[in-house]
Design a protein around this motif. Structure first.
Motif, PDB file in Angstrom:
ATOM      1  N   TYR A  16      -1.692  10.943   2.798  1.00  0.00           N
ATOM      2  CA  TYR A  16      -2.724  11.534   3.798  1.00  0.00           C
ATOM      3  C   TYR A  16      -2.463  13.305   3.893  1.00  0.00           C
ATOM      4  CZ  TYR A  16      -4.569   7.124   5.326  1.00  0.00           C
ATOM      5  OH  TYR A  16      -5.476   5.997   5.324  1.00  0.00           O
ATOM      6  N   CYS A  41      -8.256   3.622   5.761  1.00  0.00           N
ATOM      7  CA  CYS A  41      -9.191   4.622   6.603  1.00  0.00           C
ATOM      8  C   CYS A  41      -9.073   6.007   5.996  1.00  0.00           C
ATOM      9  CB  CYS A  41      -8.964   4.515   7.807  1.00  0.00           C
ATOM     10  SG  CYS A  41      -7.201   4.245   8.036  1.00  0.00           S
ATOM     11  N   GLY A  93      -2.365   7.199  15.355  1.00  0.00           N
ATOM     12  CA  GLY A  93      -1.587   6.314  14.528  1.00  0.00           C
ATOM     13  C   GLY A  93      -0.142   6.630  14.093  1.00  0.00           C
ATOM     14  N   CYS A 109      -5.640  -0.439   8.873  1.00  0.00           N
ATOM     15  CA  CYS A 109      -6.394  -0.598   7.847  1.00  0.00           C
ATOM     16  C   CYS A 109      -6.446  -1.713   7.192  1.00  0.00           C
ATOM     17  CB  CYS A 109      -6.056   0.637   6.748  1.00  0.00           C
ATOM     18  SG  CYS A 109      -5.784   2.097   7.344  1.00  0.00           S
ATOM     19  N   TRP A 165       0.800  -1.190   0.127  1.00  0.00           N
ATOM     20  CA  TRP A 165      -0.054   0.095   0.112  1.00  0.00           C
ATOM     21  C   TRP A 165       0.910   1.099   0.101  1.00  0.00           C
ATOM     22  CZ3 TRP A 165      -1.289   4.510   2.357  1.00  0.00           C
ATOM     23  CH2 TRP A 165      -2.621   5.114   1.851  1.00  0.00           C
ATOM     24  N   CYS A 196       0.787   7.727  11.072  1.00  0.00           N
ATOM     25  CA  CYS A 196       0.737   8.932  10.331  1.00  0.00           C
ATOM     26  C   CYS A 196       0.454  10.092  11.046  1.00  0.00           C
ATOM     27  CB  CYS A 196      -0.552   8.645   9.464  1.00  0.00           C
ATOM     28  SG  CYS A 196      -0.216   7.477   8.096  1.00  0.00           S
ATOM     29  N   ILE A 215      -7.483  10.667   9.808  1.00  0.00           N
ATOM     30  CA  ILE A 215      -6.943  10.182  11.036  1.00  0.00           C
ATOM     31  C   ILE A 215      -6.459  11.515  11.664  1.00  0.00           C
ATOM     32  CG2 ILE A 215      -4.527   9.298  11.600  1.00  0.00           C
ATOM     33  CD1 ILE A 215      -4.481   7.724   9.042  1.00  0.00           C
ATOM     34  N   GLU A 235       5.717  -0.791   8.251  1.00  0.00           N
ATOM     35  CA  GLU A 235       5.382   0.738   7.878  1.00  0.00           C
ATOM     36  C   GLU A 235       6.210   1.730   7.718  1.00  0.00           C
ATOM     37  OE1 GLU A 235       1.547   1.458   9.558  1.00  0.00           O
ATOM     38  OE2 GLU A 235       1.343   3.504   8.280  1.00  0.00           O
TER      39      GLU A 235
HETATM   40  N1  SME Z   1      -1.182   2.531   9.681  1.00  0.00           N
HETATM   41  C1  SME Z   1      -1.320   3.843   9.492  1.00  0.00           C
HETATM   42  C2  SME Z   1      -2.921   4.284   8.851  1.00  0.00           C
HETATM   43  C3  SME Z   1      -2.745   4.187   7.597  1.00  0.00           C
HETATM   44  S1  SME Z   1      -2.863   2.872   6.634  1.00  0.00           S
HETATM   45  O1  SME Z   1      -1.788   2.051   6.880  1.00  0.00           O
HETATM   46  C4  SME Z   1      -3.036   3.087   5.001  1.00  0.00           C
HETATM   47  C5  SME Z   1      -1.486   4.559  10.918  1.00  0.00           C
HETATM   48  O2  SME Z   1      -1.295   4.001  11.830  1.00  0.00           O
HETATM   49  O3  SME Z   1      -1.319   5.887  10.837  1.00  0.00           O
END
Ligand code: SME
Length: 173
Positions: free
Chosen positions: A57, A75, A83, A109, A53, A85, A78, A116
């Protein structure tokens, strides 16, 4: 604009980042619309690096709102203090999470996402405008190479956030 990108299949991520970065700049140079440029950047990152992915954002009215992306449904909103992000946005620094289950407050998500990296996005005046988020379905998939490569792409994207370009995208402010 060019309708194809070129990159060396099976090359290291470092090589691929260095190959695609100028092509992203060329696309931005030729197109004033913010959303079009972010959409093509997400497509290039997906195509060249095969991320699970990848997307944006953007800061809108006090929260992060989903922008152009490639990958499964995500999602849409945010909070700045939620999160990975939100952590990246608030701290204005890249965040690498080797195992999302170990990150307090991680927003899942997708149950497939295992690691990540989130990189802050700044406009040409240095104001934070959003984040670039990449998820992997493998644990510990991101390192300093990704940080360097994605931060370079974020630097090249800054010009896409010039106010007049944001207005063209219908998102003034
Ligand atoms: N995991 C992210 C949320 C966005 S999704 O991964 C697309 C977070 O914890 O901010």
């Amino acid at each position: 604009m060019a309708e194809n990108i070129s990159f060396t299949r099976d090359a290291s991520r470092a090589t691929i980042y260095s190959e695609i970065a100028p092509q992203i700049s060329a696309i931005i140079d030729g197109e004033p619309d913010l959303i079009a440029n972010l959409a093509n950047t997400a497509a290039i990152l997906k195509q060249a690096l095969n991320f699970y992915w990848v997307g944006f954002y953007l800061a809108r009215d006090g929260e992060l709102v989903l922008g152009p992306f490639q990958g499964p449904l995500a999602c849409t909103r945010i909070a700045f203090d939620r999160g990975v992000c939100g952590h990246c946005y608030t701290g204005k620094k890249t965040v690498i999470v080797p195992d999302v289950n170990e990150f307090p407050g991680h927003i899942a998500c997708s149950t497939e996402a295992k690691s990540e990296i989130v990189v802050p996005l700044f406009d040409p005046d240095g104001r934070i405008v959003g984040v670039l988020d990449v998820d992997s379905d493998r644990l510990d998939d991101f390192n300093e190479t990704d940080k360097t490569g994605l931060e370079e792409i974020a630097r090249r994207l800054a010009v896409a956030f010039l106010p007049e370009r944001v207005e063209i995208a219908g998102r003034a402010g």
